[in-house]
Design a protein around this motif. Structure first.
Motif, PDB file in Angstrom:
ATOM      1  N   SER A  18     -16.740  -0.545  -3.015  1.00 35.56           N
ATOM      2  CA  SER A  18     -17.547  -0.268  -1.832  1.00 35.56           C
ATOM      3  C   SER A  18     -17.115   1.079  -1.244  1.00 35.56           C
ATOM      4  N   GLY A  19     -17.547   1.359  -0.036  1.00 36.04           N
ATOM      5  CA  GLY A  19     -17.176   2.602   0.629  1.00 36.04           C
ATOM      6  C   GLY A  19     -15.832   2.541   1.323  1.00 36.04           C
ATOM      7  N   SER A  20     -14.994   1.582   0.974  1.00 33.08           N
ATOM      8  CA  SER A  20     -13.690   1.431   1.615  1.00 33.08           C
ATOM      9  C   SER A  20     -12.736   2.541   1.184  1.00 33.08           C
ATOM     10  N   GLY A  21     -11.701   2.745   1.995  1.00 41.09           N
ATOM     11  CA  GLY A  21     -10.729   3.756   1.637  1.00 41.09           C
ATOM     12  C   GLY A  21      -9.434   3.618   2.408  1.00 41.09           C
ATOM     13  N   ILE A  22      -8.355   4.112   1.812  1.00 42.12           N
ATOM     14  CA  ILE A  22      -7.053   4.210   2.464  1.00 42.12           C
ATOM     15  C   ILE A  22      -6.827   5.688   2.748  1.00 42.12           C
ATOM     16  N   VAL A  23      -6.823   6.055   3.997  1.00 43.24           N
ATOM     17  CA  VAL A  23      -6.669   7.459   4.360  1.00 43.24           C
ATOM     18  C   VAL A  23      -5.237   7.893   4.070  1.00 43.24           C
ATOM     19  N   CYS A  24      -5.091   9.022   3.397  1.00 35.86           N
ATOM     20  CA  CYS A  24      -3.766   9.542   3.044  1.00 35.86           C
ATOM     21  C   CYS A  24      -3.643  10.989   3.500  1.00 35.86           C
ATOM     22  N   ASP A  25      -2.410  11.426   3.699  1.00 33.69           N
ATOM     23  CA  ASP A  25      -2.184  12.820   4.087  1.00 33.69           C
ATOM     24  C   ASP A  25      -2.212  13.712   2.838  1.00 33.69           C
ATOM     25  N   ALA A  26      -1.920  14.988   3.035  1.00 31.31           N
ATOM     26  CA  ALA A  26      -2.008  15.942   1.927  1.00 31.31           C
ATOM     27  C   ALA A  26      -1.049  15.594   0.800  1.00 31.31           C
TER      28      ALA A  26
ATOM     29  N   ILE B 264       0.855  -1.194   0.000  1.00 35.56           N
ATOM     30  CA  ILE B 264       0.000   0.000   0.000  1.00 35.56           C
ATOM     31  C   ILE B 264       0.886   1.237   0.000  1.00 35.56           C
ATOM     32  N   THR B 265       0.842   1.981  -1.067  1.00 32.39           N
ATOM     33  CA  THR B 265       1.709   3.162  -1.201  1.00 32.39           C
ATOM     34  C   THR B 265       0.933   4.456  -1.387  1.00 32.39           C
ATOM     35  N   GLY B 266      -0.367   4.366  -1.545  1.00 33.92           N
ATOM     36  CA  GLY B 266      -1.167   5.564  -1.768  1.00 33.92           C
ATOM     37  C   GLY B 266      -2.634   5.219  -1.806  1.00 33.92           C
ATOM     38  N   PRO B 267      -3.481   6.176  -2.191  1.00 32.83           N
ATOM     39  CA  PRO B 267      -4.927   5.924  -2.230  1.00 32.83           C
ATOM     40  C   PRO B 267      -5.296   4.913  -3.306  1.00 32.83           C
ATOM     41  N   ARG B 268      -6.436   4.251  -3.095  1.00 31.66           N
ATOM     42  CA  ARG B 268      -6.957   3.310  -4.086  1.00 31.66           C
ATOM     43  C   ARG B 268      -8.462   3.476  -4.192  1.00 31.66           C
ATOM     44  N   GLU B 269      -8.982   3.098  -5.345  1.00 32.99           N
ATOM     45  CA  GLU B 269     -10.428   3.110  -5.552  1.00 32.99           C
ATOM     46  C   GLU B 269     -10.981   1.721  -5.242  1.00 32.99           C
ATOM     47  N   PHE B 270     -12.080   1.683  -4.506  1.00 31.95           N
ATOM     48  CA  PHE B 270     -12.755   0.425  -4.184  1.00 31.95           C
ATOM     49  C   PHE B 270     -14.212   0.522  -4.630  1.00 31.95           C
TER      50      PHE B 270
END
Length: 524
Positions: free
Chosen positions: A160-168, A152-158
């Motif tokens: 469902s309503g899932s998500g990878i929280v990322c900083d600015a 996991i290196t950054g945001p991803r599209e899923f």
């Protein structure tokens, strides 16, 4: 009547039936065959009758947990119990532990530990991979080692309503939202061995029975659930009854859910289908009419809500009772709208779980549509605060927080209200939950201000939520939930009276015996 297998006597028996005072109960072949007084109980006795006189104890119908996750829960509760952690310093101390099988795992972490700061992996050790479930089980916190192992290196599209929280800067903070994101890391964790899972599940059931629970609604039936229930029942009767509802996710084949409805054992059965229309307020994945204060909680868990409605229609038409997790006002409304158009094929009412924030216009629809409201009082009392300084309240804002957890409004409207724990999200002990329903604060914490005290239940309402209302919610109003001849011999006995003892005192009241189907499964 024939002689009884078991006679239970006590100074007080709450039949939940409005009958004359009762101090003795006769049981034959797992069914209550007579109720009366101690003197009259002599005529029920035979040479093989077991007689238990509990003296000043109070007997009630066996308690039923409206919402629990037994099989998922034994997997979720691996590692360090973080449910009592209140500060970041306490979290760091708790995580100073020896990892098991190469990973440091924990569960039950309250997001309020971070106060107004973002939830990030900053407090976590970095020398071993870390996977911590937050209390809602819809989110997790992992460290950089775990992110690296999962790629996991950054945001991803899923979908469902899932998500990878990322900083600015687009870098993952370690905060993962909903199942698709959690599973990227969770699938890397070492698996439990089957024998260990059987032992843990049986131990869980025994501990639950020791609190007066005689049955529970399992809001899942996934993975090895069938193998576990069958293996345990091959060795003897389960300590309590289970009614299971398999998950229905956006990618689930509803035909597989229909096939599972035929599965059952002596004290368990599959009956129902468990949906989720949204996630959680704390994680920003609920479905609200208006965004939360972070601009989140705006979407349905299903990419297309119409697909949820279609799956519900197919299963309901086949007689499957529908269970839906719905937390936000938009989600609750959509589920009610979907259920409104369904014919009633099953004798078991459809139900909605959690119901955390909703406007008054939705409250009366539960009775009108004969939909069960299923709530967990400790979700409110353990994770929100009267002054709205908690994460849940800050995200919703005062207006929506003030219309949260409306248990009393639902009961006063005539709605059917089943109570439960959502274990392992909150403790399963019904004594503490009944106390919290009455106090609107945690049991044993008189210094804590109650949250929306106008939503407190009476002692009788709280007990009904675990007995008569629970039975009606399962379509069993004519055979369970009361102490009456012809009804199931499921009983609980407490040293204090749940209707007259102070809630804090009752929460600590020892359980004298628990009886399931006429068999004593717990005895002090």
């Amino acid at each position: 009547m024939s002689t009884a297998d078991l006679i239970v006597m006590a100074d007080r028996v709450h039949t939940m039936d409005g009958s004359e005072p009762v101090t003795a109960i006769a049981v034959t072949d797992g069914v209550i065959t007579a109720v009366g007084d101690r003197a009259g109980a002599r005529q029920w006795r035979g040479a093989g009758t077991e007689v238990i006189d509990l003296g000043p104890a109070t007997v009630t119908p066996g308690l039923v947990d409206g919402h629990a996750h037994p099989v998922l829960g034994i997997g979720m509760t691996r590692g360090i119990d973080l449910s009592s952690v209140r500060t970041l310093d306490e979290l760091r101390v708790a995580l100073d532990a020896v990892p098991e099988r190469g990973w440091l795992e924990g569960w039950g972490l309250d997001p309020n530990v971070f106060g107004t700061r973002p939830i990030t992996s900053a407090p976590l050790p970095e020398d071993v991979p870390v996977f911590l479930r937050l209390f809602d089980a819809h989110s997790a916190l992992v460290n950089q080692r775990a992110l690296d192992l999962a790629g996991i290196t950054g945001p991803r599209e899923f979908p469902s309503g899932s998500g990878i929280v990322c900083d600015a800067g687009g870098r993952p903070t370690g905060h993962l939202l909903e199942m698709d994101a959690l599973n990227l890391v969770h699938q890397l964790l070492p698996a439990d061995d089957p024998a260990s899972r059987r032992r843990r599940l049986l131990d869980l059931m025994r501990r639950m029975a020791a609190t007066g629970l005689t049955a529970a609604n399992a809001m899942d039936f996934e993975d090895d659930s069938l193998a576990l229930f069958q293996a345990l029942e091959a060795d003897g009767d389960l300590p309590m009854r289970w009614r299971c509802a398999p998950f229905v996710m956006p990618d689930t084949d509803v035909r597989a859910v229909l096939e599972k409805q035929r599965l059952s054992g002596r004290r368990w059965r599959v009956e129902g289908a468990k949906f989720m229309i949204d996630g959680t307020v704390d994680g920003g994945t609920a479905w609200l009419d208006e965004p939360d204060t972070h601009g989140e909680s705006t979407a349905c868990f299903w990419p297309d809500p119409a697909d949820y409605a279609e799956a519900v229609r197919v299963l309901a038409a086949a007689g499957v009772p529908i269970v839906t997790h719905a937390i936000g006002d938009a989600g609750i409304r959509y589920v009610l709208d979907t259920l409104e158009g369904l014919p009633r094929v099953s004798s078991v009412p459809h139900r909605i779980e959690h119901l955390e924030t909703m406007p008054s216009g939705l409250v009366g629809r539960f009775r009108a549509l004969d939909v069960t409201a299923s709530m967990q009082p400790t979700h409110c009392t353990h994770y929100t605060r009267a002054d709205h300084s908690d994460n849940w309240s800050r995200r919703l804002g005062k207006v929506r927080a003030d219309r949260g957890f409306r248990a009393r409004d639902l009961r006063d409207s005539g709605a059917r209200l089943a109570l439960g724990s959502d274990w392992p999200i909150a403790p399963y002990d019904p004594r503490g939950i009944i106390a919290a329903a009455r106090l609107r604060r945690p049991a044993g914490a008189p210094g804590v201000d109650p949250v929306l005290p106008g939503q407190a239940l009476t002692a009788r309402m709280a007990l009904e939520g675990y007995t008569t209302q629970a039975a009606a919610a399962a379509g069993l109003a004519s055979s369970a939930g009361r102490i009456r001849p012809g009804f199931r011999a499921d009983l609980a006995a407490f040293t204090l009276d749940p209707l007259t003892a102070g809630p804090d005192e009752f929460a600590e009241s020892p359980v004298a015996i628990t009886v399931v189907g006429g068999s004593v499964v717990h005895r002090t």
